[in-house]
Design an enzyme around this catalytic site. Structure first.
Site, PDB file in Angstrom:
ATOM      1  N   LYS A  97       0.851  -1.205   0.000  1.00  0.00           N
ATOM      2  CA  LYS A  97       0.000   0.000   0.000  1.00  0.00           C
ATOM      3  C   LYS A  97       0.879   1.244   0.000  1.00  0.00           C
ATOM      4  CE  LYS A  97       0.756   1.419   4.478  1.00  0.00           C
ATOM      5  NZ  LYS A  97       1.574   2.615   4.774  1.00  0.00           N
ATOM      6  N   ASP A 123      -2.239  -1.230  10.450  1.00  0.00           N
ATOM      7  CA  ASP A 123      -2.408  -1.234   8.986  1.00  0.00           C
ATOM      8  C   ASP A 123      -3.007  -2.533   8.465  1.00  0.00           C
ATOM      9  OD1 ASP A 123      -1.230   1.223   8.813  1.00  0.00           O
ATOM     10  OD2 ASP A 123       0.676   0.510   8.019  1.00  0.00           O
TER      11      ASP A 123
END
Ligand code: C5P
Length: 320
Positions: free
Chosen positions: A13, A137
């Protein structure tokens, strides 16, 4: 019992925007961020053979400290009471400690794949709970695409998706400690987040899906203010990326990866050649943004032998 095997991509990401508002009484920081999956991925091969006893091996060319894959597998097996022999092989491509969420993505990949292979489903709310135990995350990678992250980053809502732009990641090979970066921000301890930053973030978040190709993005990563003074070479790389004409150039997470998003692949490729000739081609990764639709269809394709239908999260055909 037959072996149930699958090979899955565990995507990286970037943060299209990242604001750190305040320090909270629980020690975490209150965030506003926009997560985006990109095509750089680790490859994880899993095989599970149902049986009365548990056995586990993890095969990886590199030694991973505080291994999130093993912790994720243990959480799934404990939550579902599934038993059997589990073998995992990890092929690492996402640089570690670089703000790309590689370890978090690997953990989420186990949370998505293992309930399918064992035939013991875990509903999304419980998967999100397990993911947030593993790291702030991790929940994002259960969803993928473009998402707004609130709280410590683990509370996620779908964001309008930008078009599938080409992008460049530059990984300078420098490890930035995330807890140190948070500490350096020296945010106030309060439970009332500053509304000025929230308002500016909201204005940007509403534009995410509306940008036409070519428009520039006024995004912010608050960590740049503390990480760039410590590592001036990162600011220099961001400057080079800026000069290559991207829509957006920014640091990801707490660094040290920098990324740039372009309107055209030719622009991105020219920037890759210039920056690669100075820093070394191994520091450069050409990627595209991965939408939620692509993320899900990649997962359904990878698990096609083992799933019932195209539902999210993937549903096992072995469930009773
Ligand atoms: O949640 P995770 O284990 O990934 O976080 C690593 C460290 O980063 C935490 O221990 C904390 O120091 C810091 N952190 C934070 N606020 C967040 C996320 C992480 O202070 N929202």
């Amino acid at each position: 019992m037959t072996v149930r095997a699958a090979t899955v991509s565990s995507f990286a990401k970037i943060n299209l925007d990242l604001r750190v508002l305040n320090k909270r009484p629980d020690g975490y920081h209150e965030l506003r961020t926009i997560f985006q999956t990109v095509s750089l991925a680790d490859i994880i091969a899993l095989s599970f053979t149902p049986g009365p006893a548990n056995a586990y091996t993890l095969d990886s060319a590199i030694d991973i400290p505080d291994n999130l894959i093993t912790r994720a597998a243990n959480l799934v097996l404990a939550a579902t009471q599934a038993t059997g022999a589990l073998h995992i092989r990890l092929e690492k491509h996402i640089p570690m400690g670089g703000g790309l969420g590689g370890g978090s993505s690997n953990a989420a990949a186990i949370l998505l794949a293992l309930p399918v292979l064992t035939g013991h489903p875990i509903p999304l709310p419980q998967l999100l709970e397990l993911a947030s135990q593993l790291g702030s995350d991790v929940p994002f990678f259960l969803l993928g695409g473009t998402a707004v992250g609130l709280g410590r980053g683990a509370e996620l809502y779908p964001a309008p998706e930008p078009p599938s732009h080409p992008a460049l990641l530059v990984t300078p090979g420098l490890h930035v400690s995330t807890p140190d970066a948070y500490r350096a921000l020296n945010r106030e301890l309060t439970d009332v987040p500053p509304s000025r930053i929230i308002n500016s973030f909201q204005a940007l978040a509403w534009q995410t899906g509306e940008r036409e190709r070519g428009g520039s993005w006024e995004a912010v990563n608050d960590f740049e203010a503390v990480v760039f003074p410590q590592h001036p070479q990162l600011e220099a790389i961001k400057g080079k990326l800026h000069r290559s004409g991207p829509n957006l150039a920014l640091m990801s997470g707490s660094g040290s990866t920098l990324f740039a998003i372009y309107a055209e692949a030719a622009q991105r490729d020219r920037a890759a050649a210039t920056v690669g000739s100075e820093l070394g081609s191994e520091r450069i990764h050409k990627v595209t943004l991965i939408s939620r639709t692509e993320y899900r269809s990649t997962w359904w394709q990878q698990l096609r032998e083992h799933i019932l239908d195209q539902q999210w999260p993937p549903r096992s055909r072995y469930s009773k």
